[in-house]
Design an enzyme around this catalytic site. Structure first.
Site, PDB file in Angstrom:
ATOM      1  N   ASP A  73       0.852  -1.183   0.000  1.00 14.75           N
ATOM      2  CA  ASP A  73       0.000   0.000   0.000  1.00 14.75           C
ATOM      3  C   ASP A  73       0.893   1.240   0.000  1.00 14.75           C
ATOM      4  OD1 ASP A  73      -1.974   1.843   0.157  1.00 14.75           O
ATOM      5  OD2 ASP A  73      -2.838   1.128   2.043  1.00 14.75           O
ATOM      6  N   ASN A 184      13.715   3.136   4.660  1.00 14.16           N
ATOM      7  CA  ASN A 184      14.121   2.253   3.569  1.00 14.16           C
ATOM      8  C   ASN A 184      15.389   2.854   2.972  1.00 14.16           C
ATOM      9  OD1 ASN A 184      14.398   0.793   1.244  1.00 14.16           O
ATOM     10  ND2 ASN A 184      12.453   1.431   0.331  1.00 14.16           N
ATOM     11  N   CYS A 187      17.021   1.204  -1.328  1.00 18.90           N
ATOM     12  CA  CYS A 187      16.058   0.759  -2.333  1.00 18.90           C
ATOM     13  C   CYS A 187      16.797   0.309  -3.597  1.00 18.90           C
ATOM     14  CB  CYS A 187      15.088   1.877  -2.687  1.00 18.90           C
ATOM     15  SG  CYS A 187      13.932   1.306  -3.924  1.00 18.90           S
ATOM     16  N   ASN A 189      15.726  -0.289  -6.481  1.00 18.10           N
ATOM     17  CA  ASN A 189      15.173   0.134  -7.774  1.00 18.10           C
ATOM     18  C   ASN A 189      15.200   1.642  -7.961  1.00 18.10           C
ATOM     19  OD1 ASN A 189      14.596  -2.509  -8.342  1.00 18.10           O
ATOM     20  ND2 ASN A 189      12.595  -2.421  -7.367  1.00 18.10           N
ATOM     21  N   TYR A 328       4.662 -10.349   2.370  1.00 13.43           N
ATOM     22  CA  TYR A 328       4.125  -9.644   1.222  1.00 13.43           C
ATOM     23  C   TYR A 328       3.782 -10.617   0.079  1.00 13.43           C
ATOM     24  CZ  TYR A 328       3.900  -5.970  -2.436  1.00 13.43           C
ATOM     25  OH  TYR A 328       3.514  -5.127  -3.439  1.00 13.43           O
TER      26      TYR A 328
HETATM   27  C1  LIG Z   1       5.850  -5.101  -5.623  1.00 12.13           C
HETATM   28  C2  LIG Z   1       6.773  -4.828  -4.472  1.00 12.13           C
HETATM   29  C3  LIG Z   1       7.043  -3.525  -4.089  1.00 12.13           C
HETATM   30  C4  LIG Z   1       7.884  -3.257  -3.024  1.00 12.13           C
HETATM   31  N1  LIG Z   1       8.108  -1.964  -2.656  1.00 12.13           N
HETATM   32  C5  LIG Z   1       8.852  -1.707  -1.552  1.00 12.13           C
HETATM   33  C6  LIG Z   1       9.006  -0.378  -1.088  1.00 12.13           C
HETATM   34  O1  LIG Z   1       8.457   0.579  -1.641  1.00 12.13           O
HETATM   35  N2  LIG Z   1       9.783  -0.173   0.017  1.00 12.13           N
HETATM   36  C7  LIG Z   1      10.393  -1.202   0.675  1.00 12.13           C
HETATM   37  O2  LIG Z   1      11.090  -0.963   1.672  1.00 12.13           O
HETATM   38  N3  LIG Z   1      10.239  -2.481   0.259  1.00 12.13           N
HETATM   39  C8  LIG Z   1       9.479  -2.750  -0.828  1.00 12.13           C
HETATM   40  N4  LIG Z   1       9.311  -4.049  -1.225  1.00 12.13           N
HETATM   41  C9  LIG Z   1       9.982  -5.143  -0.476  1.00 12.13           C
HETATM   42  C10 LIG Z   1       9.023  -5.743   0.566  1.00 12.13           C
HETATM   43  O3  LIG Z   1       8.770  -4.808   1.595  1.00 12.13           O
HETATM   44  C11 LIG Z   1       9.602  -7.022   1.192  1.00 12.13           C
HETATM   45  O4  LIG Z   1      10.780  -6.670   1.879  1.00 12.13           O
HETATM   46  C12 LIG Z   1       9.956  -8.081   0.178  1.00 12.13           C
HETATM   47  O5  LIG Z   1       8.902  -8.275  -0.730  1.00 12.13           O
HETATM   48  C13 LIG Z   1      10.296  -9.421   0.843  1.00 12.13           C
HETATM   49  O6  LIG Z   1       9.200  -9.951   1.539  1.00 12.13           O
HETATM   50  P1  LIG Z   1       8.304 -11.141   0.922  1.00 12.13           P
HETATM   51  O7  LIG Z   1       9.259 -12.264   0.587  1.00 12.13           O
HETATM   52  O8  LIG Z   1       7.327 -11.499   2.003  1.00 12.13           O
HETATM   53  O9  LIG Z   1       7.646 -10.592  -0.285  1.00 12.13           O
HETATM   54  C14 LIG Z   1       8.489  -4.330  -2.325  1.00 12.13           C
HETATM   55  C15 LIG Z   1       8.209  -5.647  -2.698  1.00 12.13           C
HETATM   56  C16 LIG Z   1       7.366  -5.909  -3.765  1.00 12.13           C
HETATM   57  C17 LIG Z   1       7.090  -7.335  -4.131  1.00 12.13           C
END
Ligand SMILES: Cc1cc2nc3c(=O)[nH]c(=O)nc-3n(C[C@H](O)[C@H](O)[C@H](O)COP(=O)(O)O)c2cc1C
Length: 372
Positions: A73, A184, A187, A189, A328
């Site tokens: 979100d 964060n 990042c 990306n 996530y």
């Molecule tokens: C589509 C997507 C967007 C994400 N955007 C962010 C972000 O904006 N900031 C951040 O700290 N992590 C971001 N993450 C990383 C997640 O917070 C999380 O650390 C990562 O997906 C690993 O957890 P999981 O294996 O349960 O997905 C993103 C991950 C996904 C899949």
């Protein structure tokens, strides 16, 4: 429900462009969560509470340790529905001081079904701290609300002083609506994909600047873990003077998840970005194990994130030293029922093993840890 989601809803969702589905899901959840009836329907279907799951960290009460990390979100449009779904905390964001459209490439979100994973190259698109704070101003959640902060992705690397000033500005803007901040700091990306704050002296400067912010609450920091123990200790020393820092989570850019995937290399090559997938779990747990041995446990907690998809994963990660976990990608592959499934399984395991609370189980499998 997980079976029904996998069999019926997921194939429909997966037939459409991933980013569009992400946006549409949030929009629908936002509408549902805005009404009391909608929230009641969600919690009647997905709610699960157990006293053993209650966690107290950094002066905040979490009804359970299964939290939603940043990136789902991003703009705080569906927090009420996500809280009703049963997450123990919600990180909105990552949000930057200025709005950003993210990376221009399309598509920039990819599913990796063979690995139940996701490749993301969003580049932190978000409405900016002021718009997100305004949106959240009237929202009251039954769980702690975190605001994840990131530098603005402008497509070009920024100097460390500029990034610090931005993060401080973003912090000031969102503080009135946030129960805690999540930084964060690496990042993958964003412009250049590197982090100034891998340098402990820069991290210290950032925290010094944040310390000046009036009304600062608990702060959780997502760091890139150094490869060597001396590097870990240098990060911990940089944090040490700042008692508003309550916990750590990790994103490890050195860990090459892509090499461990089943998805064929040719298919993978076309899907740029940072990968999240269950295969990350062993690395997540190794990090928790190692850092738990080194942190001052009287004042810092660890948040386990990366590859957690089941109650057993969550429980093992807690037993290795995490006080909270974040989930996530499993939400995308297993559907909304996954939160309740993990919580129920956790409560069962705590009861089975004679723990009255999550706190009692934290670190019990990390016996080499020196008591601190
Ligand atoms: C589509 C997507 C967007 C994400 N955007 C962010 C972000 O904006 N900031 C951040 O700290 N992590 C971001 N993450 C990383 C997640 O917070 C999380 O650390 C990562 O997906 C690993 O957890 P999981 O294996 O349960 O997905 C993103 C991950 C996904 C899949």
């Amino acid at each position: 429900m997980s079976g029904l989601y996998r069999a019926c809803l997921r194939p429909l969702l997966f037939a459409a462009d991933a980013e569009r589905v992400h946006v549409a899901t949030l929009r629908a959840a936002g509408v549902l969560g805005r009404s009391a009836l909608g929230r009641r329907l969600i919690s009647a279907r997905y709610g699960f509470d157990d006293e053993r799951l209650h966690v107290q960290v950094g002066g905040l009460r979490f009804p359970n340790p299964v939290a939603l990390p940043a990136g789902f979100d991003k703009n705080g449009v569906a927090t009420e529905a996500l809280a009703a779904l049963g997450f123990g905390a919600i990180d909105v964001g990552s949000v930057s001081a200025r709005p950003s459209a993210g990376n221009p490439e399309r598509p920039r979100l990819h599913r990796l079904p063979a690995d139940e994973g996701i490749a993301v190259f969003y580049g932190v698109p978000n409405d900016g701290a002021a718009a997100v704070a305004a949106r959240l101003a009237g929202v009251r959640l039954p769980v702690p609300l975190g605001l994840s902060l990131v530098e603005t992705n402008t497509g070009r690397p920024a100097g460390v002083d500029e990034v610090i000033a931005e993060l401080v500005q973003a912090a000031r803007t969102v503080l009135p609506v946030a129960d805690y901040l999540a930084l964060n700091l690496n990042c993958p990306n964003s412009a250049g994909g590197f982090s100034h704050f891998d340098v402990p002296a820069h991290l210290r400067r950032l925290l010094q600047a944040l310390a000046e912010v009036d009304g600062l609450g608990p702060v959780f920091v997502r760091v890139s873990p150094p490869a060597h123990p001396a590097g870990i200790d240098a990060v911990l020393q940089a944090l040490d003077p700042f008692d508003f820092v309550k916990g750590l989570s990790f994103f490890d850019p050195r860990f090459d998840l892509r090499r461990r995937l089943k998805t064929p290399a040719a298919e993978l090559a076309a899907k740029r970005g940072s990968v999240s997938a269950p295969v990350a779990l062993s690395h997540t747990q190794a990090l928790v194990r190692e850092w738990y041995r080194r942190i001052d446990r009287r004042r810092l907690v660890l948040i386990g994130v990366g590859g957690i998809t089941t109650a057993e994963d969550a429980y093992r990660t807690i037993r290795l030293g995490a006080s909270l976990v974040q989930v996530y990608t499993a939400l995308v592959y297993q559907g909304p029922g996954v939160v309740r499934e993990i919580k129920r399984g956790l409560a069962q395991r705590l009861a089975r093993d004679g723990f009255a609370s999550v706190a009692e189980a934290v670190g019990v499998d990390n016996r080499a840890a020196v008591p601190r």
